[in-house]
Scaffold this active site. Structure first.
Site, PDB file in Angstrom:
ATOM      1  N   ASN A  81      55.911  53.084  36.711  1.00 58.13           N
ATOM      2  CA  ASN A  81      56.432  51.790  37.576  1.00 58.13           C
ATOM      3  C   ASN A  81      55.131  51.145  38.175  1.00 58.13           C
ATOM      4  O   ASN A  81      54.204  51.450  38.115  1.00 58.13           O
ATOM      5  CB  ASN A  81      57.558  51.798  38.048  1.00 58.13           C
ATOM      6  CG  ASN A  81      58.523  50.736  38.089  1.00 58.13           C
ATOM      7  OD1 ASN A  81      57.995  49.553  38.305  1.00 58.13           O
ATOM      8  ND2 ASN A  81      59.676  50.894  37.716  1.00 58.13           N
ATOM      9  N   ARG A  82      55.381  50.326  39.049  1.00 56.95           N
ATOM     10  CA  ARG A  82      54.347  49.358  39.955  1.00 56.95           C
ATOM     11  C   ARG A  82      53.940  49.780  41.051  1.00 56.95           C
ATOM     12  O   ARG A  82      54.940  50.453  41.822  1.00 56.95           O
ATOM     13  CB  ARG A  82      55.058  47.994  39.929  1.00 56.95           C
ATOM     14  CG  ARG A  82      54.900  47.318  38.672  1.00 56.95           C
ATOM     15  CD  ARG A  82      55.551  45.825  38.577  1.00 56.95           C
ATOM     16  NE  ARG A  82      55.493  45.233  37.280  1.00 56.95           N
ATOM     17  CZ  ARG A  82      56.220  45.611  36.318  1.00 56.95           C
ATOM     18  NH1 ARG A  82      57.453  46.394  36.613  1.00 56.95           N
ATOM     19  NH2 ARG A  82      56.126  44.892  35.444  1.00 56.95           N
ATOM     20  N   HIS A 108      52.399  51.713  35.445  1.00 57.67           N
ATOM     21  CA  HIS A 108      52.346  52.861  34.578  1.00 57.67           C
ATOM     22  C   HIS A 108      51.138  53.596  34.564  1.00 57.67           C
ATOM     23  O   HIS A 108      50.716  53.972  33.268  1.00 57.67           O
ATOM     24  CB  HIS A 108      52.911  52.592  33.024  1.00 57.67           C
ATOM     25  CG  HIS A 108      54.393  51.862  33.125  1.00 57.67           C
ATOM     26  ND1 HIS A 108      55.418  52.498  33.908  1.00 57.67           N
ATOM     27  CD2 HIS A 108      55.053  51.025  32.295  1.00 57.67           C
ATOM     28  CE1 HIS A 108      56.331  51.757  33.669  1.00 57.67           C
ATOM     29  NE2 HIS A 108      56.320  50.929  32.353  1.00 57.67           N
ATOM     30  N   HIS A 182      59.689  56.735  28.676  1.00 55.72           N
ATOM     31  CA  HIS A 182      59.695  55.162  28.458  1.00 55.72           C
ATOM     32  C   HIS A 182      60.323  54.670  27.088  1.00 55.72           C
ATOM     33  O   HIS A 182      60.096  53.948  26.643  1.00 55.72           O
ATOM     34  CB  HIS A 182      58.497  54.570  28.478  1.00 55.72           C
ATOM     35  CG  HIS A 182      58.694  52.981  29.028  1.00 55.72           C
ATOM     36  ND1 HIS A 182      59.072  52.214  28.260  1.00 55.72           N
ATOM     37  CD2 HIS A 182      58.152  52.308  30.186  1.00 55.72           C
ATOM     38  CE1 HIS A 182      59.107  51.118  29.024  1.00 55.72           C
ATOM     39  NE2 HIS A 182      58.496  51.205  30.263  1.00 55.72           N
ATOM     40  N   SER A 183      61.186  55.945  26.598  1.00 55.98           N
ATOM     41  CA  SER A 183      62.029  55.694  25.460  1.00 55.98           C
ATOM     42  C   SER A 183      62.658  54.031  25.369  1.00 55.98           C
ATOM     43  O   SER A 183      63.517  53.830  26.276  1.00 55.98           O
ATOM     44  CB  SER A 183      62.905  56.602  24.893  1.00 55.98           C
ATOM     45  OG  SER A 183      62.105  57.671  24.567  1.00 55.98           O
ATOM     46  N   TYR A 184      62.632  53.126  24.338  1.00 56.07           N
ATOM     47  CA  TYR A 184      63.529  52.099  23.973  1.00 56.07           C
ATOM     48  C   TYR A 184      64.734  52.889  23.195  1.00 56.07           C
ATOM     49  O   TYR A 184      64.301  52.966  22.078  1.00 56.07           O
ATOM     50  CB  TYR A 184      62.782  51.145  23.402  1.00 56.07           C
ATOM     51  CG  TYR A 184      61.829  50.257  24.328  1.00 56.07           C
ATOM     52  CD1 TYR A 184      60.531  51.147  24.469  1.00 56.07           C
ATOM     53  CD2 TYR A 184      61.757  48.993  24.679  1.00 56.07           C
ATOM     54  CE1 TYR A 184      59.491  50.514  25.301  1.00 56.07           C
ATOM     55  CE2 TYR A 184      60.903  48.449  25.349  1.00 56.07           C
ATOM     56  CZ  TYR A 184      59.767  49.073  25.575  1.00 56.07           C
ATOM     57  OH  TYR A 184      58.691  48.519  26.390  1.00 56.07           O
ATOM     58  N   ASP A 248      65.177  44.063  34.295  1.00 52.97           N
ATOM     59  CA  ASP A 248      64.084  44.992  34.815  1.00 52.97           C
ATOM     60  C   ASP A 248      64.304  45.373  36.267  1.00 52.97           C
ATOM     61  O   ASP A 248      63.434  44.834  37.176  1.00 52.97           O
ATOM     62  CB  ASP A 248      62.881  43.976  34.528  1.00 52.97           C
ATOM     63  CG  ASP A 248      61.625  44.834  34.200  1.00 52.97           C
ATOM     64  OD1 ASP A 248      61.572  46.118  34.588  1.00 52.97           O
ATOM     65  OD2 ASP A 248      60.552  44.248  33.916  1.00 52.97           O
ATOM     66  N   GLN A 285      65.405  52.848  36.376  1.00 53.67           N
ATOM     67  CA  GLN A 285      64.865  51.478  35.972  1.00 53.67           C
ATOM     68  C   GLN A 285      65.533  51.058  34.700  1.00 53.67           C
ATOM     69  O   GLN A 285      65.721  51.794  33.607  1.00 53.67           O
ATOM     70  CB  GLN A 285      63.216  51.274  35.792  1.00 53.67           C
ATOM     71  CG  GLN A 285      62.773  50.098  35.544  1.00 53.67           C
ATOM     72  CD  GLN A 285      62.144  49.170  36.629  1.00 53.67           C
ATOM     73  OE1 GLN A 285      62.714  49.729  37.760  1.00 53.67           O
ATOM     74  NE2 GLN A 285      62.054  47.974  36.619  1.00 53.67           N
ATOM     75  N   GLU A 312      64.768  54.442  32.544  1.00 56.97           N
ATOM     76  CA  GLU A 312      63.567  55.303  33.097  1.00 56.97           C
ATOM     77  C   GLU A 312      64.012  55.961  34.435  1.00 56.97           C
ATOM     78  O   GLU A 312      64.158  55.104  35.691  1.00 56.97           O
ATOM     79  CB  GLU A 312      62.477  54.268  33.575  1.00 56.97           C
ATOM     80  CG  GLU A 312      61.942  53.560  32.145  1.00 56.97           C
ATOM     81  CD  GLU A 312      61.278  52.253  32.515  1.00 56.97           C
ATOM     82  OE1 GLU A 312      60.318  52.275  32.995  1.00 56.97           O
ATOM     83  OE2 GLU A 312      61.824  51.573  31.964  1.00 56.97           O
TER      84      GLU A 312
END
Ligand code: BGC
Length: 347
Positions: A81-82, A108, A182-184, A248, A285, A312
């Site tokens: 993340n940021r 990331h 980070h799987s979609y 998000d 997330q 996440e």
């Protein structure tokens, strides 16, 4: 019978071999993980009729992973993340990191995060479980972070079709650590349409509102009465139009973190596949693949906007600059530890 096999998955430009581990559970699930980025490349689970499908976005070849992609299945670190403006202070020292998020923030782990390094791997199997242990040594100063960090990620597939991901790390200097996967997901099958009809429950009464660059304001707000409210199972697409770009957002899990607890439950009404996410982390997330734009074609088809969702499990974004939030600072002598379980059933 559970089993594991190792196969070649190509070579990096410098010549190092990349391997893929194929884990098969006695319950009929198959997970594939590779050493580049300790990445989950495929995850096959059954639907209510016993039909198997791959439910994570990914590729069947290394070239496409090397060509660039938005963290499909990646292990993300040193800090997922940021981090606002790519800077933070720790024990009186200011650290500067890559501003790889539109030139403004750090995202990331930087330009070459844990998703773009080669991990060492070994099989870790027991009678009822089959798994792979990945290790990576991140040297002091890598991507601007202080301290030599030894990181471990273990993926285990159980007989009851749970994918367990256990993270741990130790350091020789204080450093922030926040590892996640980070799987979609698309429980109907990767590439088979968008995920807007999936029903989602998130065990969080609160979230961390963020500015337009997705840096949290530092406040914690109630989800009640907002489109962020998933405390009761709700179709993802129901209120997504009220959230510019799509979801998000980081949730403050009711569990508070520290013990393994239910964080989210998702069901695809077409296939009946259900995924429950349990975690020891305090945050989650929700990202609805807002930046997928049809430019990538992977397993199952072309990946368009909202064709996958990420859950996440993590510490809250920009925690390094928010002293009031659960700390992500790891100190020498301590061990970072995070467990997340994705449990698959169908109904
Ligand atoms: C972030 C998104 C970002 C994406 C990158 C997510 O974890 O929340 O803002 O665009 O990762 O693929």
């Amino acid at each position: 019978m559970a089993k594991a096999i190792v196969e070649s998955f190509g070579r990096l430009p410098a010549g190092e071999a990349v391997e893929q581990y194929v884990l098969t559970s006695a319950g009929g699930a198959v997970a594939k993980v590779m050493t580049y980025g300790a990445t989950l490349t495929q995850l096959h689970v059954l639907d209510k009729k016993g039909q198997s499908a791959n439910v994570v976005l990914g590729f069947d070849n290394l070239q496409q992973y090397l060509a660039g992609h938005p963290y499909l299945g990646s292990t993300v670190g040193r800090v997922a993340n940021r981090i606002a403006n790519g800077t933070f202070s720790l024990d009186g020292v200011t650290y500067t990191l890559a501003r790889n998020d539109n030139g403004i923030h750090h995202l990331h782990g930087g330009r070459k995060g844990f998703d773009k390094v080669l991990w060492k791997a070994e099989l870790a199997a027991t009678k009822r479980e089959v798994g792979v242990k990945f290790t990576y040594f991140s040297p002091d100063g890598e991507e601007g972070y202080p301290g030599n960090l030894d990181a471990t990620v273990i993926y285990t597939l159980t007989d009851t079709n749970e994918l367990k991901i256990e993270y741990s790390a130790t350091t020789d200097k204080p450093t922030p650590v926040n590892l996640t996967n980070h799987s979609y997901f698309n429980l109907a099958g990767a590439g088979r349409g968008d995920i807007l009809d999936h029903e989602l429950m998130i065990a969080a009464d609160r979230y961390t509102p963020a500015d337009e660059t997705l840096i949290p304001t530092g406040q914690i707000a109630a989800v009640r009465g907002t489109p962020m409210d998933f405390t009761a199972p709700t179709v993802i697409g129901l209120r997504i139009a009220q959230v510019p770009g799509g979801y998000d957002v980081n949730y403050v899990l009711n569990s508070g973190g520290g013990k393994l607890a239910l964080a989210a439950r998702v069901r695809d009404p077409k296939s009946g596949r259900v995924m429950e996410v349990l975690t020891t982390e305090p945050g989650l997330q929700l990202y609805t693949g807002n930046f997928l734009d049809g430019s990538l074609t992977g397993l199952g088809g072309t990946y368009r906007k909202h064709y996958g969702f990420c859950l996440e499990t993590q510490h809250f974004p920009d925690s390094v600059n928010k002293p009031q939030w659960p700390t992500m600072i790891l100190r020498p002598g301590q061990r970072y530890s995070h467990v997340t379980v994705q449990k698959f059933t169908a109904m």
